[in-house]
Design a protein around this motif. Structure first.
Motif: not given
Lengths: 226, 316
Positions: B31-34, B69-74, B170-175
């Motif tokens: 949750r803290w990563n998210n 690296l850290g990863g976002i939880g779904i 993470w794909a949200a920031i790719l563009p």
């Protein structure tokens, strides 16, 4: 030539299947260092490029709307509605959407479609509903195949429609890049010469959607994971 | 004049709300990563113009490290069951479509009308940004209508947005990141180097080789950059302008139009393009599923582009 190291980093990173956002960032940093830029300049350029392109992410504003409506049964309703039109096949529905998407984009109306605002809530469930009405319950492979094709028509329609509209980013970018190379062109001519490819793209993809219907209709055809 | 800020502030508020709800979600192990990831995205929208380029760069790198690296939880916030959805769907019927259709309707009206509205000679809405601003207004109006139609608890709005944003992850920031990569490439002179390299490798005097190299180069470089707009200046400077137009006397408008479309064929086939990553995330498809659906069309259209350009560019 040293600056091409960054391109190599991006290619290798992708082939090795590292996370794309790590690959892109590493590619940018290597490019900058190999090109003789210092760390502060590189980080600032990344920050400026990111900040100046925030307009791309404004599309996420539609997600709260879509989520709320999905919670209330939007996708279920879309499937029910299309199920009443038993003459519609999944491929036929996607072909109609492809035509509408190409035409509206050619008129500059890019925002009429989109993966978050149209494909997920409406087009994908409707295509599934159409297939279900004709073919009975779908297995996971067939469902994924239909969803992937629903996403594909939105992209293909947008890409091969938007270049026909003179006031959209792509035509203006073409004109600006040519001007940098001391070539002056009229935007209208650029837009007109996008039409032959647009027609080819529609014809080619329409045939593939007919083939999609055939593939879905084969009972034994176990669609692979895609 | 209403500018992009009118779209950025609501986006920032939505991401900030998602960040706060993420932090409070004890069921999400990450949750803290998210919370940090969406919180930084919110900061970028709300204060990106105030903090300067370097601070924005640090923000980007922090988001990349958390997301990559850290990863976002779904997260899996409470939502409705399939049965509840079916019941709600048969109760609300076509009303469910009204908010969805309000978004394109507003975009349509905005594109046609906002661009012409003027107050004392000054456009009310920034004419260059009409599409993005209309989209944001449409989304906000649709949210208001959706809340009225659905009558869900208030926190459901944020929870449903969070559910979908976590799927995109993470794909949200790719563009935006690819746009930033393009900026660094331009600064370091990558385009020039690629153009020189390809130009040297081409056989003398073959028009078809130049056309094919230009179209294939557009597709390939677009696959690397995830974006045809980044590939276009490189290939025009390397092949399009000096060879197709300069040496062989081809038509610049045809070269530009069909060249860009050859690049789009690359977009349809690359794992770098958000056009392929975001729908896969939204439809919960395996990576590559959307690309597999598009690739045969992309290859055939690419071949058609080479043939069309060879046929047309030296004739008009």
């Amino acid at each position: 030539m040293m600056s091409l190291l960054g391109v190599a980093v991006v290619v290798l990173g992708l082939v090795a299947r590292f996370n794309p956002i790590l690959v892109v960032t590493a590619g940018a940093i290597v490019t900058g260092l190999a090109g003789g830029l210092d760390a502060v300049t590189i980080i600032s350029a990344l920050g400026k490029g990111f900040n100046d392109s925030r307009f791309i992410s404004v599309a996420f504003l539609v997600l709260p709307v879509i989520g709320l409506l999905e919670r209330a049964g939007l996708q279920a309703r879309a499937r029910t509605l299309i199920a009443r039109l038993s003459a519609v096949t999944a491929g036929g529905l996607l072909m109609a959407y492809l035509a509408v998407r190409q035409l509206t984009c050619a008129l500059g109306l890019l925002a009429l479609g989109g993966q978050a605002s149209m494909v997920r809530p409406l087009i994908a469930p409707m295509a599934q509903g159409a297939a279900q009405t004709r073919l009975g319950p779908l297995d996971d492979g067939a469902r994924r195949l239909i969803d992937a094709h629903a996403a594909a028509v939105d992209n293909i329609g947008a890409f091969f429609g938007e270049d026909i509209f003179i006031a959209l980013g792509s035509v203006l970018l073409i004109q600006a890049v040519l001007a940098q190379n001391h070539i002056i062109v009229a935007p209208l001519r650029v837009a007109l010469w996008a039409i032959p490819t647009a027609l080819f793209a529609f014809a080619i993809h329409a045939v593939r959607l007919v083939l999609l219907d055939r593939r879905l209709a084969q009972p034994a055809a176990k669609a692979p994971a895609g | 004049m209403i500018g992009l800020r009118a779209a950025y502030i609501p986006a920032g508020i939505v991401f900030a709300a998602i960040a706060v709800f993420s932090a409070l979600d004890r069921s999400n192990r990450k949750r803290w990563n998210n919370a940090l990831f969406w919180g930084l995205f919110a900061l970028s929208f709300l204060a990106g113009d105030l903090i300067g380029d370097f601070a924005n760069g640090v923000l980007v790198i922090a988001m990349v490290l958390i997301g990559g690296l850290g990863g976002i939880g779904i997260s899996a916030p409470a939502t409705t069951t399939a049965d509840e959805r079916a019941a709600s769907a048969s109760r609300l019927r076509e009303w469910l479509f009204a908010p969805v259709l309000l978004i394109p309707a507003t975009a349509l009206v905005g594109t046609l009308i906002f661009a012409r509205l003027k107050l004392a000679g000054v456009p009310i809405v920034d004419p260059k940004q009409v599409t993005v601003i209309s989209l944001a207004f449409g989304a906000m109006a649709a949210l208001g209508l959706a809340v009225a139609v659905v009558k869900a608890p208030t926190r459901a709005t944020v929870d449903e947005a969070r559910r979908l944003m976590d799927q995109v992850g993470w794909a949200a920031i790719l563009p935006q990141l690819l746009a930033a990569l393009g900026a660094v490439f331009a600064l370091a002179g990558v385009g020039h180097a690629v153009g020189e390299l390809i130009g040297r490798a081409l056989p003398e005097g073959s028009r078809l080789a130049a056309v094919a190299a230009f179209c294939l180069g557009m597709a390939l470089f677009t696959m690397i950059m995830g974006n045809a707009f980044a590939a276009f200046p490189v290939l025009v400077a390397g092949i399009g302008a000096p060879l197709i137009v300069g040496r062989y006397g081809g038509d610049a408008a045809i070269m530009g139009a069909i060249g860009m479309l050859a690049g789009y064929c690359g977009t349809l086939m690359t794992p770098m393009a958000s056009h392929n990553i975001i729908p896969a995330a939204l439809l919960r498809l395996p990576p590559g599923a959307v690309i597999r659906a598009q690739a045969p069309t992309a290859l055939l259209v690419l071949a058609a582009n080479i043939a069309l350009m060879d046929l047309l560019v030296f004739r008009f």
